[in-house]
Design a protein around this motif. Structure first.
Motif, short mmCIF file in Angstrom:
data_model
loop_
_atom_site.label_atom_id
_atom_site.label_comp_id
_atom_site.label_asym_id
_atom_site.label_seq_id
_atom_site.Cartn_x
_atom_site.Cartn_y
_atom_site.Cartn_z
N UNK A 98 14.91 15.24 102.69
CA UNK A 98 14.75 16.66 102.98
C UNK A 98 13.35 17.09 102.57
N UNK A 99 12.98 18.29 102.97
CA UNK A 99 11.63 18.77 102.69
C UNK A 99 11.34 18.83 101.20
N UNK A 100 12.35 19.21 100.40
CA UNK A 100 12.13 19.35 98.96
C UNK A 100 12.97 18.40 98.13
N UNK A 101 13.68 17.47 98.78
CA UNK A 101 14.55 16.55 98.04
C UNK A 101 14.60 15.19 98.74
N UNK A 102 14.29 14.12 97.97
CA UNK A 102 14.40 12.76 98.50
C UNK A 102 15.15 11.87 97.51
N UNK A 103 15.85 10.88 98.04
CA UNK A 103 16.57 9.91 97.22
C UNK A 103 16.38 8.53 97.83
#
Length: 246
Positions: free
Chosen positions: A139-144
């Motif tokens: 996501x734009x503000x969240x990565x995993x």
């Protein structure tokens, strides 16, 4: 010695990635962390924490290297009742990982690490592994990012007992961009061997001061399932550092 051979093999593999990529876009990003704490008066102690991180972006390969050190001295009372300075923490670690892109959100990876600690259950711990990695959240503000694969590890206790064997290594790296100037990072890895399972968790809150300088508050935990009698299974570190990017 097996440890030196493993470290040499990992370093050689990572350094050779550049020759395997044609028309590579050769880009380096380097950051350095420094944290120090000194107390005086009724209690005297000092600690110094440093970390250097470097990432190397090629056409297909993305390599990352880190080097950490921690030295701590505390004032203690000896058997004669006198105060003296004593080293209570002394360690360093090296890690390296290379990811070969298989697609937009997947890669094959090779990983290597070595940690030397004087005041812990294991004096030396070496790991080499390889496998598959993918981005589970993008996501734009969240990565995993998730990594998993087989490998080999060798450990040496403070008493000089050496054990080695095959492992399954898995890890995840979470980055949450809370705002334009703040982000949260969470890294967890598990290395499961027949003689020991090592779990490492690192949490950090990073706040930007300017374009090249950040303030970082971190907490790290290392847990070993099998340790000698009388030793703690879990070691923790809490740090506040200044991060400078180049």
């Amino acid at each position: 010695m097996k440890t030196k051979l493993l470290v040499t093999a990992v370093a050689t593999s990572l350094l050779s990635f550049g020759t395997m990529a044609e028309d590579a876009a050769d880009t380096w990003v380097v950051s350095a962390e420094l944290g120090a704490l000194i107390t005086t008066g009724n209690t005297e102690s000092s600690s110094l924490f440093t970390k250097i991180s470097a990432s190397h972006q090629l056409n297909k390969w993305k390599n990352k290297y880190t080097f950490n050190t921690l030295v701590k001295e505390d004032e203690v009372v000896n058997a004669d009742g006198n105060k003296e300075s004593q080293t209570t923490a002394d360690q360093y670690s090296l890690t390296g990982q290379g990811d070969y892109s298989l697609g937009e959100h997947s890669a094959a990876f090779v990983f290597g690490s070595y940690k030397n600690t004087k005041f812990s259950a294991y004096k030396g711990y070496t790991t080499i592994a390889g496998g598959y990695s993918f981005r589970a959240i993008d996501k734009e503000n969240l990565t995993l990012d998730v990594n998993a694969g087989p490998g080999f590890t060798e450990s040496e206790t403070q008493d000089g007992v050496v054990e080695s064997g095959a492992i399954i290594r898995s890890s995840l790296a979470l980055t949450w961009q809370i705002s334009e100037s703040a982000k949260f990072e969470q890294n967890v890895s598990v290395e499961a061997a027949e003689f020991n399972t090592r779990t490492v968790a690192e949490s950090a809150l990073v706040s930007s001061i300017n374009n090249s300088m950040q303030m970082k508050f971190g907490f790290a935990l290392t847990n070993d399932s099998d340790v000698a009698p009388g030793l703690e299974k879990t070691d923790t570190e809490t740090s506040a550092t200044i991060v400078v990017s180049f």
